[in-house]
Design a protein around this motif. Structure first.
Motif, PDB file in Angstrom:
ATOM      1  N   PRO A 149       0.817  -1.114   0.085  1.00  0.00           N
ATOM      2  CA  PRO A 149      -0.021   0.030  -0.069  1.00  0.00           C
ATOM      3  C   PRO A 149       0.891   1.230   0.083  1.00  0.00           C
ATOM      4  N   VAL A 150       0.326   2.272  -0.807  1.00  0.00           N
ATOM      5  CA  VAL A 150       1.313   3.585  -0.904  1.00  0.00           C
ATOM      6  C   VAL A 150       0.354   4.548  -0.979  1.00  0.00           C
ATOM      7  N   LEU A 151       0.662   5.702  -0.161  1.00  0.00           N
ATOM      8  CA  LEU A 151      -0.043   6.946  -0.128  1.00  0.00           C
ATOM      9  C   LEU A 151       0.916   8.131  -0.377  1.00  0.00           C
ATOM     10  N   LEU A 152       0.329   8.843  -1.573  1.00  0.00           N
ATOM     11  CA  LEU A 152       1.189   9.864  -2.295  1.00  0.00           C
ATOM     12  C   LEU A 152       0.596  11.385  -1.963  1.00  0.00           C
ATOM     13  N   GLY A 153       0.985  12.443  -1.703  1.00  0.00           N
ATOM     14  CA  GLY A 153       0.517  13.526  -1.832  1.00  0.00           C
ATOM     15  C   GLY A 153       0.376  13.941  -3.442  1.00  0.00           C
ATOM     16  N   THR A 154      -0.900  14.255  -3.862  1.00  0.00           N
ATOM     17  CA  THR A 154      -1.095  14.670  -5.153  1.00  0.00           C
ATOM     18  C   THR A 154      -1.280  16.000  -5.487  1.00  0.00           C
ATOM     19  N   GLU A 155      -1.593  17.019  -4.451  1.00  0.00           N
ATOM     20  CA  GLU A 155      -2.082  18.261  -4.711  1.00  0.00           C
ATOM     21  C   GLU A 155      -1.114  19.012  -5.695  1.00  0.00           C
ATOM     22  N   ARG A 156      -1.619  19.632  -6.835  1.00  0.00           N
ATOM     23  CA  ARG A 156      -0.761  20.372  -7.813  1.00  0.00           C
ATOM     24  C   ARG A 156      -0.616  21.862  -7.412  1.00  0.00           C
ATOM     25  N   ASN A 157       0.748  21.590  -6.566  1.00  0.00           N
ATOM     26  CA  ASN A 157       1.072  22.938  -6.429  1.00  0.00           C
ATOM     27  C   ASN A 157       2.341  22.951  -6.038  1.00  0.00           C
ATOM     28  N   ILE A 158       3.466  23.416  -6.805  1.00  0.00           N
ATOM     29  CA  ILE A 158       4.751  23.565  -6.251  1.00  0.00           C
ATOM     30  C   ILE A 158       5.214  24.652  -5.438  1.00  0.00           C
ATOM     31  N   GLY A 159       4.364  25.348  -5.238  1.00  0.00           N
ATOM     32  CA  GLY A 159       4.277  26.247  -4.115  1.00  0.00           C
ATOM     33  C   GLY A 159       4.055  26.129  -2.784  1.00  0.00           C
ATOM     34  N   ALA A 160       3.606  24.837  -2.518  1.00  0.00           N
ATOM     35  CA  ALA A 160       3.063  24.302  -1.148  1.00  0.00           C
ATOM     36  C   ALA A 160       4.125  23.570  -0.412  1.00  0.00           C
ATOM     37  N   ALA A 161       5.297  24.067  -0.275  1.00  0.00           N
ATOM     38  CA  ALA A 161       6.532  23.437   0.324  1.00  0.00           C
ATOM     39  C   ALA A 161       6.018  23.409   1.740  1.00  0.00           C
ATOM     40  N   ALA A 162       5.356  24.520   2.434  1.00  0.00           N
ATOM     41  CA  ALA A 162       5.242  24.591   3.649  1.00  0.00           C
ATOM     42  C   ALA A 162       3.756  24.370   3.988  1.00  0.00           C
ATOM     43  N   SER A 163       2.676  23.510   3.187  1.00  0.00           N
ATOM     44  CA  SER A 163       1.499  23.364   3.514  1.00  0.00           C
ATOM     45  C   SER A 163       1.426  21.941   3.165  1.00  0.00           C
ATOM     46  N   PRO A 164       0.440  21.161   3.855  1.00  0.00           N
ATOM     47  CA  PRO A 164       0.294  19.602   3.356  1.00  0.00           C
ATOM     48  C   PRO A 164      -0.632  19.617   2.203  1.00  0.00           C
ATOM     49  N   SER A 165      -0.435  18.073   1.465  1.00  0.00           N
ATOM     50  CA  SER A 165      -1.066  17.953   0.483  1.00  0.00           C
ATOM     51  C   SER A 165      -2.576  17.581   0.977  1.00  0.00           C
ATOM     52  N   ARG A 166      -3.633  18.100   0.538  1.00  0.00           N
ATOM     53  CA  ARG A 166      -5.128  17.601   0.821  1.00  0.00           C
ATOM     54  C   ARG A 166      -5.661  16.670  -0.033  1.00  0.00           C
ATOM     55  N   ASP A 167      -4.910  16.586  -1.357  1.00  0.00           N
ATOM     56  CA  ASP A 167      -5.233  15.623  -2.403  1.00  0.00           C
ATOM     57  C   ASP A 167      -4.163  14.358  -2.300  1.00  0.00           C
ATOM     58  N   ALA A 168      -4.664  13.231  -2.559  1.00  0.00           N
ATOM     59  CA  ALA A 168      -3.655  12.105  -2.246  1.00  0.00           C
ATOM     60  C   ALA A 168      -4.129  11.020  -3.255  1.00  0.00           C
ATOM     61  N   LEU A 169      -3.315  10.335  -3.464  1.00  0.00           N
ATOM     62  CA  LEU A 169      -3.279   8.825  -4.358  1.00  0.00           C
ATOM     63  C   LEU A 169      -2.977   7.883  -3.421  1.00  0.00           C
ATOM     64  N   LEU A 170      -3.980   6.746  -3.167  1.00  0.00           N
ATOM     65  CA  LEU A 170      -3.584   5.574  -2.376  1.00  0.00           C
ATOM     66  C   LEU A 170      -3.573   4.346  -3.263  1.00  0.00           C
ATOM     67  N   PHE A 171      -2.895   3.520  -3.315  1.00  0.00           N
ATOM     68  CA  PHE A 171      -2.932   2.101  -4.125  1.00  0.00           C
ATOM     69  C   PHE A 171      -2.228   1.372  -3.293  1.00  0.00           C
ATOM     70  N   VAL A 172      -2.729  -0.058  -3.889  1.00  0.00           N
ATOM     71  CA  VAL A 172      -2.042  -1.312  -3.244  1.00  0.00           C
ATOM     72  C   VAL A 172      -1.550  -2.146  -4.308  1.00  0.00           C
ATOM     73  N   LEU A 173      -0.456  -2.204  -4.593  1.00  0.00           N
ATOM     74  CA  LEU A 173       0.306  -2.986  -5.406  1.00  0.00           C
ATOM     75  C   LEU A 173       0.643  -4.144  -4.901  1.00  0.00           C
ATOM     76  N   ALA A 174       0.596  -5.488  -5.737  1.00  0.00           N
ATOM     77  CA  ALA A 174       0.986  -6.894  -5.145  1.00  0.00           C
ATOM     78  C   ALA A 174       1.990  -7.397  -6.207  1.00  0.00           C
ATOM     79  N   SER A 175       3.050  -8.123  -5.287  1.00  0.00           N
ATOM     80  CA  SER A 175       4.143  -8.764  -5.945  1.00  0.00           C
ATOM     81  C   SER A 175       4.461 -10.155  -5.441  1.00  0.00           C
ATOM     82  N   PRO A 176       4.235 -11.114  -6.347  1.00  0.00           N
ATOM     83  CA  PRO A 176       4.892 -12.329  -5.988  1.00  0.00           C
ATOM     84  C   PRO A 176       6.041 -12.575  -5.568  1.00  0.00           C
TER      85      PRO A 176
END
Ligand SMILES: *Cc1c(COP(=O)(O)O)cnc(C)c1O
Length: 336
Positions: free
Chosen positions: A120-147
């Protein structure tokens, strides 16, 4: 280090994903694995707002697939998300995404000792390169599987660890987060010591206090006792660590969680029955045969993988395969 160099480079066909907008996650979908659309201004690509988990689904001797300690891994991802200030997915969402990923990939769950590793991976996806000092309120969560195969498919060799007494592995605010930033902090010093001393990993002991390696917890043992650093917030609360300590108590071993310094480590290693090991989901429990302290190679006990290490790893693997009773309610069945 892994005998099976393909660990993590082969993928099961389906992935579960959910996107959060303004902190609210949408309904997850399960789809074929492929490149994900990600805007170049995504917060995580610039400011490292990300965290992840690693857990496994195992095929039992009865043919049923079960996920190991899903609740603990889901809780830890939530706790990591809080520390990197990302939207926190709720337990039900995380649980169902992991279960759905395993269910969709049931045909890709290999027979033991191989297993299906889940990431499982959670990534901040807010589109704002000026947001260095603020949190990302948009995110992508996925679950990748690998044998994945057995970590030590080619037979087992005791590992060597460089003992690092100055550089830290993490920072106080991220010690308990499972985040890529910590891996990056460990990478440079680990590569340097590998080149310099030919070791496998670095055991980070800033100010002389034993912590963990870049990706695994550290334990000392002999035939009656386990000693491991107490959770102090500087290192990850490993699920394998907790599971090994629990099984050790079940087997009547004494368990000591306490502060451990490098002098005590050296004294322990000098005893003929001393053992040391690393714990983590990928390797389960890997024996450590040598510590390199101030450039001097110090064998741990005989320098081989010890009997208690082997015994505890086998006990955990019997639970994974449902060969032993699931006394602690660790396994989640998937499918029939
Ligand atoms: C994932 C990880 C571990 C091992 O944790 P498990 O829950 O046992 O897999 C240990 N240390 C670090 C830094 C980790 O990222």
């Amino acid at each position: 280090m892994p005998a099976d160099s393909t660990f993590g480079s082969e993928f099961a066909p389906f992935i579960a994903t959910s996107r959060a907008t303004g902190g609210v996650f949408d309904d997850p979908v399960v789809e074929p694995v492929g490149p994900l659309p990600l805007h170049p201004a995504s917060h995580s690509l610039h400011y490292a707002s990300s965290c992840f988990e690693g857990l496994k689904a195992h095929k039992g001797i009865d043919g049923t697939t079960r996920i190991f300690r899903l609740d603990r891994h889901a809780e830890r991802l939530r706790s990591s998300a809080r520390m990197v200030r990302l939207p926190v997915p709720d337990v039900d969402l995380l649980t169902s995404m992991v279960v759905d990923t395993v269910a969709a990939n049931l045909d890709a769950v290999p027979a033991p000792p191989s297993s299906l590793y889940l990431r499982p991976v959670l990534l901040g996806t807010e589109r704002n390169i000026g947001a260095a000092a603020s949190p990302s309120r948009d995110a992508l969560l996925f679950v990748l599987a690998s044998p994945v195969g057995a970590y030590f498919a080619g037979g087992e060799r005791a590992l060597s660890l460089a003992v690092e007494t100055e550089l830290p592995r993490s920072t106080p605010q991220l010690g308990r987060a499972k985040t890529g930033a910590n891996y990056l902090m460990a990478l440079g010093p680990t590569l340097d010591r590998q080149e310099q001393w030919g070791v496998d990993q670095v055991l980070f002991c800033p100010a002389g206090i034993v912590g963990e390696t870049g990706a695994a917890n550290f334990l000392l043992m002999d035939q009656t006792r386990i000693v491991t650093p107490a959770l102090d917030g500087t290192f990850l609360d490993g699920v394998t660590r907790d599971s090994i300590l629990t099984l050790a108590r079940d087997l009547g071993l004494e368990v000591e969680e306490r502060e451990l310094d490098v002098d005590q480590l050296r004294a322990w290693a000098a005893r003929p029955d001393a053992e040391a090991a690393l714990s983590g989901t990928a390797a389960i429990l890997a024996g450590v045969g040598t510590l390199v302290i101030d450039g001097e190679a110090v064998p741990v006990g005989t320098g081989e993988v010890g009997p208690t290490t082997t015994r505890l790893r086998a006990a955990l693997q019997r639970v994974h395969r449902a060969e032993d009773e699931d006394r602690h309610g660790w396994m989640t069945r998937v499918g029939a």
